[in-house]
Design a protein around this motif. Structure first.
Motif, mmCIF file in Angstrom:
data_model
loop_
_atom_site.group_PDB
_atom_site.id
_atom_site.type_symbol
_atom_site.label_atom_id
_atom_site.label_comp_id
_atom_site.label_asym_id
_atom_site.label_seq_id
_atom_site.Cartn_x
_atom_site.Cartn_y
_atom_site.Cartn_z
ATOM 1 N N UNK A 104 33.292 67.482 -120.299
ATOM 2 C CA UNK A 104 32.285 68.353 -121.389
ATOM 3 C C UNK A 104 31.086 69.246 -120.313
ATOM 4 N N UNK A 105 31.998 70.335 -119.246
ATOM 5 C CA UNK A 105 30.802 70.915 -118.384
ATOM 6 C C UNK A 105 31.557 72.520 -118.373
ATOM 7 N N UNK A 106 30.291 72.781 -118.089
ATOM 8 C CA UNK A 106 30.145 74.346 -117.813
ATOM 9 C C UNK A 106 29.514 75.215 -117.011
ATOM 10 N N UNK A 107 28.102 74.853 -116.793
ATOM 11 C CA UNK A 107 27.347 75.043 -115.587
ATOM 12 C C UNK A 107 27.519 74.708 -114.140
ATOM 13 N N UNK A 150 42.164 62.294 -115.735
ATOM 14 C CA UNK A 150 40.487 62.684 -115.348
ATOM 15 C C UNK A 150 40.930 63.972 -115.093
ATOM 16 N N UNK A 151 39.838 65.232 -116.030
ATOM 17 C CA UNK A 151 39.823 66.286 -116.971
ATOM 18 C C UNK A 151 38.707 67.007 -117.232
ATOM 19 N N UNK A 152 37.924 67.713 -116.258
ATOM 20 C CA UNK A 152 36.908 68.716 -116.598
ATOM 21 C C UNK A 152 37.069 69.929 -117.839
ATOM 22 N N UNK A 153 36.238 69.963 -118.345
ATOM 23 C CA UNK A 153 37.097 70.667 -119.636
ATOM 24 C C UNK A 153 35.923 71.826 -120.250
ATOM 25 N N UNK A 154 36.248 73.223 -119.458
ATOM 26 C CA UNK A 154 35.120 74.319 -120.010
ATOM 27 C C UNK A 154 35.279 74.518 -121.138
ATOM 28 N N UNK A 155 34.945 74.425 -122.112
ATOM 29 C CA UNK A 155 35.336 75.708 -122.991
ATOM 30 C C UNK A 155 34.313 75.802 -123.937
ATOM 31 N N UNK A 162 35.503 68.902 -127.823
ATOM 32 C CA UNK A 162 36.924 68.738 -127.140
ATOM 33 C C UNK A 162 37.294 67.819 -126.279
ATOM 34 N N UNK A 163 36.270 67.659 -125.191
ATOM 35 C CA UNK A 163 35.863 66.156 -124.558
ATOM 36 C C UNK A 163 37.043 64.727 -125.789
ATOM 37 N N UNK A 164 36.203 64.920 -126.214
ATOM 38 C CA UNK A 164 36.194 63.784 -127.247
ATOM 39 C C UNK A 164 37.346 63.926 -128.044
ATOM 40 N N UNK A 182 32.158 62.084 -121.367
ATOM 41 C CA UNK A 182 30.716 62.297 -121.253
ATOM 42 C C UNK A 182 30.288 64.458 -121.212
ATOM 43 N N UNK A 183 29.258 64.653 -121.377
ATOM 44 C CA UNK A 183 29.286 65.976 -121.491
ATOM 45 C C UNK A 183 27.877 65.799 -120.574
ATOM 46 N N UNK A 184 27.793 67.253 -119.673
ATOM 47 C CA UNK A 184 26.737 67.006 -118.776
ATOM 48 C C UNK A 184 27.026 69.380 -118.940
#
Length: 209
Positions: A104-107, A150-155, A162-164, A182-184
């Motif tokens: 989980x990542x957005x920045x 392998x997926x990067x999720x930006x919600x 959502x990653x979990x 993970x979330x960062x």
């Protein structure tokens, strides 16, 4: 450690601090008036110290490439290793396994610092894989040899949750045997907090409500 973090929370700790000077000068950007141009109305947040500390050789990464890597990628590599060890897994033995990675990542602010630096020409060849969000999950999968999704999720604010959820679905379906979730969210520049202040979408005291 995870145990120390849990104990910290159980005792009522919240980890909130004034914006560290190595991030930005809060006195320069703070104003209690949310309509003040180029200002934010919050002085506190949750910040990790020493985000520039990283041992690239441990992960087979050159020093130059490491400088071009978003600190969020570095954190993901370090904490994935620690999480696997904490779970009793030997990271080296998982290469080739159906292990999934959901991040989980957005920045994505580090590339602005890199592109504005005097060393940009030396780092340019690594700038794409070092910064774009889609690569963060792939960086972990590649470094550990995982062969699951392998997926990067930006919600936005629900990215980690959502990653979990997606990891659980992958495990239930048999698509993967294990999952690293993970979330960062590294705040490196003031621009995001300024924007959220204008939207009234950030609390003046820095705490989530």
């Amino acid at each position: 450690t995870p145990e120390e973090f849990w104990d910290f929370l159980a005792k009522g700790g919240d980890g909130m601090v004034e914006v560290p000077k190595e991030r930005w000068d809060i006195d320069k950007y703070y104003d209690a008036d949310p309509d003040a141009p180029d200002k934010m109305w919050v002085r506190k947040g949750g910040f990790l110290r020493d985000m520039d500390k990283f041992d690239p050789a441990f992960f087979g990464i050159s020093p130059v490439e490491a400088m071009a890597m978003d600190p969020q990628q570095r954190l993901l590599l370090e904490l994935t290793w620690e999480a696997l060890e904490d779970a009793g897994e030997a990271p080296a033995e998982l290469s080739g396994s159906k292990t999934a990675v959901y991040v989980g990542i957005m920045n994505n602010e580090y590339h602005l610092l890199v592109e504005g630096s005097k060393q940009y020409q030396n780092l340019a060849q690594y700038s794409t894989i070092g910064s774009i969000i889609s690569v963060h999950s792939g960086r972990v999968a590649y470094a550990f040899g995982f062969e699951g999704p392998a997926l990067s999720i930006d919600s936005a604010c629900s990215s980690s949750l959502l990653a979990v959820d997606l990891a659980c679905e992958s495990l239930r379906s048999g698509e993967s045997d294990r999952a690293v979730v993970a979330g960062v969210n590294a705040l490196l520049l003031p621009v995001g907090s300024i924007s959220l202040t204008k939207m009234r979408a950030i609390s003046p005291d820095g705490y989530c409500k």
